[in-house]
Write a protein that holds these residues in place. Structure first.
Motif: not given
Length: 132
Positions: A55-84
């Motif tokens: 159901d989730f065919p695109t795997v996204i591995d992020v390295y050197l992600a900023p530790e000052t930003l909550a992961e769920s906040t970043a994922a939410s913002a990316v989901a909005v930008r991608l529309g998925v």
């Protein structure tokens, strides 16, 4: 939720559509306000994108992600930008517990079934987790 990532700078997500790496990199760069590129690019944030089944065919591995930003906040913002929808592991010890970031910016707890294949881990939405 998945806000306190113990790996410090490594995020592993999966998106509910087959997406090209360039589109994912662009959405991630916009959300993080940082240069994002493939592993060999030397960018501020590195991102590996590959495809599996499920159901989730695109795997996204992020390295050197900023530790000052909550992961769920970043994922939410990316989901909005991608529309998925994007799923990411929550911060519990339950391997089937995930957070689903919706294209509307919302976050909710879900259960995911995982199957290991030669191409990688396939994820399928099982059901919403009951409220605690």
């Amino acid at each position: 939720m998945a806000d306190m990532d113990p790996t410090g700078g490594l995020w592993n997500w999966a998106a509910a559509a087959s997406l090209p790496a360039e589109r994912v990199h662009g959405a991630l760069a916009g959300a993080l306000e940082r240069n994002v590129g493939p592993l060999e690019s030397g960018s501020a944030v590195l991102c590996d994108v590959y495809h599996v089944g499920g159901d989730f065919p695109t795997v996204i591995d992020v390295y050197l992600a900023p530790e000052t930003l909550a992961e769920s906040t970043a994922a939410s913002a990316v989901a909005v930008r991608l529309g998925v929808e994007i799923v990411l592991p929550d911060d519990s010890l339950d391997p089937s517990a995930y957070v689903l970031a919706g294209p509307d910016g919302g976050l909710r707890d879900v259960r995911i079934d995982e199957t290991e294949t030669d191409a990688g881990t396939e994820r399928r939405l099982r059901r919403d987790r009951p409220a605690a």
